[in-house]
Design a protein around this motif. Structure first.
Motif, mmCIF file in Angstrom:
data_model
loop_
_atom_site.group_PDB
_atom_site.id
_atom_site.type_symbol
_atom_site.label_atom_id
_atom_site.label_comp_id
_atom_site.label_asym_id
_atom_site.label_seq_id
_atom_site.Cartn_x
_atom_site.Cartn_y
_atom_site.Cartn_z
ATOM 1 N N LEU A 1 4.854 4.268 -3.311
ATOM 2 C CA LEU A 1 4.631 5.673 -3.674
ATOM 3 C C LEU A 1 5.901 6.473 -3.426
ATOM 4 N N ILE A 2 6.261 7.303 -4.418
ATOM 5 C CA ILE A 2 7.353 8.261 -4.262
ATOM 6 C C ILE A 2 6.746 9.655 -4.368
ATOM 7 N N ALA A 3 6.940 10.455 -3.339
ATOM 8 C CA ALA A 3 6.454 11.831 -3.355
ATOM 9 C C ALA A 3 7.640 12.785 -3.268
ATOM 10 N N THR A 4 7.495 13.950 -3.866
ATOM 11 C CA THR A 4 8.509 15.000 -3.741
ATOM 12 C C THR A 4 7.870 16.213 -3.084
ATOM 13 N N ALA A 5 8.693 16.980 -2.375
ATOM 14 C CA ALA A 5 8.173 18.171 -1.708
ATOM 15 C C ALA A 5 9.299 19.177 -1.528
ATOM 16 N N ASN A 6 8.928 20.434 -1.594
ATOM 17 C CA ASN A 6 9.852 21.542 -1.397
ATOM 18 C C ASN A 6 9.346 22.350 -0.215
ATOM 19 N N ASN A 7 10.151 22.435 0.826
ATOM 20 C CA ASN A 7 9.701 23.116 2.046
ATOM 21 C C ASN A 7 10.203 24.552 2.149
ATOM 22 N N ARG A 8 10.682 25.125 1.057
ATOM 23 C CA ARG A 8 11.216 26.488 1.098
ATOM 24 C C ARG A 8 10.265 27.520 0.510
ATOM 25 N N ASP A 9 9.533 27.152 -0.545
ATOM 26 C CA ASP A 9 8.655 28.120 -1.201
ATOM 27 C C ASP A 9 7.432 28.417 -0.354
ATOM 28 N N GLY A 10 6.788 29.556 -0.654
ATOM 29 C CA GLY A 10 5.533 29.870 0.002
ATOM 30 C C GLY A 10 4.401 29.049 -0.586
ATOM 31 N N THR B 1 -5.225 6.148 4.026
ATOM 32 C CA THR B 1 -5.761 4.790 3.894
ATOM 33 C C THR B 1 -4.988 3.989 2.867
ATOM 34 N N ILE B 2 -4.636 4.639 1.759
ATOM 35 C CA ILE B 2 -3.886 3.947 0.708
ATOM 36 C C ILE B 2 -2.562 3.419 1.243
ATOM 37 N N LEU B 3 -1.854 4.244 2.022
ATOM 38 C CA LEU B 3 -0.526 3.855 2.494
ATOM 39 C C LEU B 3 -0.562 2.976 3.737
ATOM 40 N N SER B 4 -1.575 3.113 4.552
ATOM 41 C CA SER B 4 -1.623 2.310 5.779
ATOM 42 C C SER B 4 -2.319 0.975 5.553
ATOM 43 N N GLU B 5 -3.453 0.999 4.841
ATOM 44 C CA GLU B 5 -4.226 -0.226 4.628
ATOM 45 C C GLU B 5 -3.880 -0.928 3.324
ATOM 46 N N LYS B 6 -3.149 -0.230 2.456
ATOM 47 C CA LYS B 6 -2.794 -0.775 1.135
ATOM 48 C C LYS B 6 -4.035 -1.208 0.358
ATOM 49 N N THR B 7 -5.047 -0.382 0.442
ATOM 50 C CA THR B 7 -6.281 -0.640 -0.285
ATOM 51 C C THR B 7 -6.955 0.688 -0.595
ATOM 52 N N LEU B 8 -7.736 0.709 -1.664
ATOM 53 C CA LEU B 8 -8.463 1.917 -2.063
ATOM 54 C C LEU B 8 -9.951 1.589 -2.100
ATOM 55 N N ARG C 1 -4.229 2.883 -10.562
ATOM 56 C CA ARG C 1 -3.651 1.976 -11.557
ATOM 57 C C ARG C 1 -2.367 1.343 -11.037
ATOM 58 N N ALA C 2 -1.553 2.131 -10.336
ATOM 59 C CA ALA C 2 -0.320 1.591 -9.765
ATOM 60 C C ALA C 2 -0.628 0.510 -8.739
ATOM 61 N N MET C 3 -1.646 0.714 -7.912
ATOM 62 C CA MET C 3 -2.043 -0.287 -6.927
ATOM 63 C C MET C 3 -2.493 -1.567 -7.618
ATOM 64 N N ASP C 4 -3.305 -1.417 -8.656
ATOM 65 C CA ASP C 4 -3.873 -2.566 -9.349
ATOM 66 C C ASP C 4 -2.813 -3.359 -10.111
ATOM 67 N N GLU C 5 -1.746 -2.681 -10.558
ATOM 68 C CA GLU C 5 -0.708 -3.322 -11.370
ATOM 69 C C GLU C 5 0.557 -3.654 -10.586
ATOM 70 N N GLY C 6 0.623 -3.250 -9.309
ATOM 71 C CA GLY C 6 1.830 -3.505 -8.519
ATOM 72 C C GLY C 6 3.015 -2.701 -8.997
ATOM 73 N N ASN D 1 -19.391 -0.663 -2.992
ATOM 74 C CA ASN D 1 -19.125 -1.600 -1.900
ATOM 75 C C ASN D 1 -17.969 -2.538 -2.264
ATOM 76 N N GLU D 2 -16.931 -1.965 -2.901
ATOM 77 C CA GLU D 2 -15.763 -2.725 -3.326
ATOM 78 C C GLU D 2 -14.512 -1.984 -2.881
ATOM 79 N N GLU D 3 -13.378 -2.621 -3.116
ATOM 80 C CA GLU D 3 -12.100 -1.973 -2.857
ATOM 81 C C GLU D 3 -11.077 -2.486 -3.854
ATOM 82 N N VAL D 4 -10.049 -1.691 -4.082
ATOM 83 C CA VAL D 4 -8.936 -2.089 -4.947
ATOM 84 C C VAL D 4 -7.736 -2.376 -4.047
ATOM 85 N N PRO D 5 -7.374 -3.645 -3.877
ATOM 86 C CA PRO D 5 -6.210 -3.953 -3.039
ATOM 87 C C PRO D 5 -4.916 -3.705 -3.799
ATOM 88 N N ALA D 6 -3.923 -3.216 -3.091
ATOM 89 C CA ALA D 6 -2.624 -2.989 -3.721
ATOM 90 C C ALA D 6 -1.934 -4.332 -3.963
#
Length: 268
Positions: A206-215, A182-189, A156-161, A195-200
Motif C-alpha cells: 500500500l502507498i498512501a499520501t498525506a498532507n499535514n499542512r491543510d486544515g 488488520t489489512i496491513l498487520s495481518e495481511k488479510t481482509l 482487488r490489490a490483495m487478491d492480485e498481489g 466466514n471467509e477472508e481474502v489473504p494478500a
C-alpha cells in the motif's frame, strides 16, 4: 473483429486528455523490464534498482533515455522503493506540490503495471470503500455469497498481489482509517458475513499520501502509524530544481495537448 476492437481501444487511449503512468510511459517500462537482469521481488515487473532508475532517469545500454519522473533526492526514492519491497506500507508525506501523488502513481505503474487501484480519501470515505461492499440485487436474489461481494481497490490489490494507492489518507475519518490496521498487520481482509477472508498475495502493498499542512486533517492513530514507513517529500531545494520540474511538466502537458514545444528565448 478482435483487431478492430484492439485498434479502437488503442486509439481511445491515445486520445485521452491524461494517460495513466503505465500508458504514458509504456515504452520506458517495457524497455526497463527487458534490460533488467537483477532479482525481482514476487510479482514485481522489475527489480528495485530498475524502479529507482525509472523514477530518477538514466540511459539504458540500448540507448533509450529514461526520463526523470522525480527531480530531487535520489535517496528518498531508494528508501520508498526499499520499503515497498518489504512488508511495510509506504506513506508519502509533504505539503501540496511536492509530487506525492505523482510519485505514488509512478511507483505503482513500474512495480505492478497499474496505478489504477486507488482510493480517494475524503471526509465521506466509508469503510466499504476500503474493504468491500455488496451487489444488493445479487444479495437479495441469492443471499450472501462471494459473487455478491463488490471488492474495493484494496481488496482487488490483495487478491492480485498488486500495489494499492490511497490518496489523502488523513482526510479519511479516524474511525475509518483504522480499517487499514488488520489489512496491513495481518495481511488479510476478513469477510465475517461469509466466514471467509481474502489473504494478500505476494506483491501486495500500500502507498498512501498525506498532507499535514491543510486544515481538516485527521491524525493517524499510533497503531496505524506503526504500519507505515514515512518518506517526507520536501519542496524543491533550489530555484534551478523548481525550473527543471516546471519545464518537465510543461513538456508533458504539451505532449498531452499536442502543443508544439518551443525552446525558451535566449537571455539578452
Amino acid at each position: 473483429m478482435t483487431s478492430s476492437t484492439g485498434s479502437h481501444a488503442t486509439g481511445r487511449k491515445a486520445a485521452q486528455l491524461r494517460q495513466a503512468a503505465e500508458d504514458a510511459f509504456a515504452e520506458e517500462i517495457a524497455a526497463l523490464c527487458r534490460a533488467d537482469d537483477r532479482p525481482r521481488p514476487p510479482n514485481w515487473r522489475m527489480s528495485p534498482q530498475a524502479v529507482v532508475t525509472y523514477l530518477m532517469g538514466g540511459r539504458l545500454d540500448s540507448g533509450l533515455a529514461i526520463t526523470p519522473k522525480y527531480i530531487g533526492d535520489r535517496r528518498l526514492m531508494e528508501v520508498a522503493v526499499a520499503t515497498l519491497a518489504t512488508d511495510r506500507a509506504l506513506l508519502l508525506l509533504g505539503v501540496p506540490g511536492t509530487a506525492k501523488s505523482w510519485v505514488s502513481e509512478h511507483l505503482a505503474a513500474a512495480i505492478c503495471g497499474t496505478s489504477r487501484l486507488i482510493v480517494q480519501g475524503t471526509a465521506g470515505t466509508s469503510e466499504e470503500a476500503i474493504r468491500y461492499g455488496w451487489n444488493y440485487a445479487l444479495l437479495l436474489a441469492k443471499g450472501p455469497s462471494r459473487e455478491a461481494v463488490v471488492g474495493s481497490p484494496i481488496m482487488r490489490a490483495m487478491d492480485e498481489g498488486r500495489i494499492a494507492r490511497v490518496e489523502e489518507l488523513t482526510r479519511i475519518p479516524s474511525e475509518t482509517q483504522d480499517s487499514f490496521i488488520t489489512i496491513l498487520s495481518e495481511k488479510t481482509l476478513p469477510i465475517p458475513e461469509l466466514n471467509e477472508e481474502v489473504p494478500a498475495q505476494k506483491g501486495f502493498n500500500l502507498i498512501a499520501t498525506a498532507n499535514n499542512r491543510d486544515g481538516g486533517v485527521n491524525e493517524l492513530s499510533s497503531a496505524l502509524k506503526r504500519r507505515f514507513n514515512t518518506v517526507v517529500l520536501p519542496p524543491p531545494a533550489t530555484i534551478e530544481a523548481e525550473i527543471a520540474i516546471v519545464e518537465s511538466r510543461v513538456a508533458s502537458l504539451g505532449r498531452a495537448f499536442e502543443i508544439p514545444a518551443e525552446p525558451p528565448g535566449a537571455e539578452q
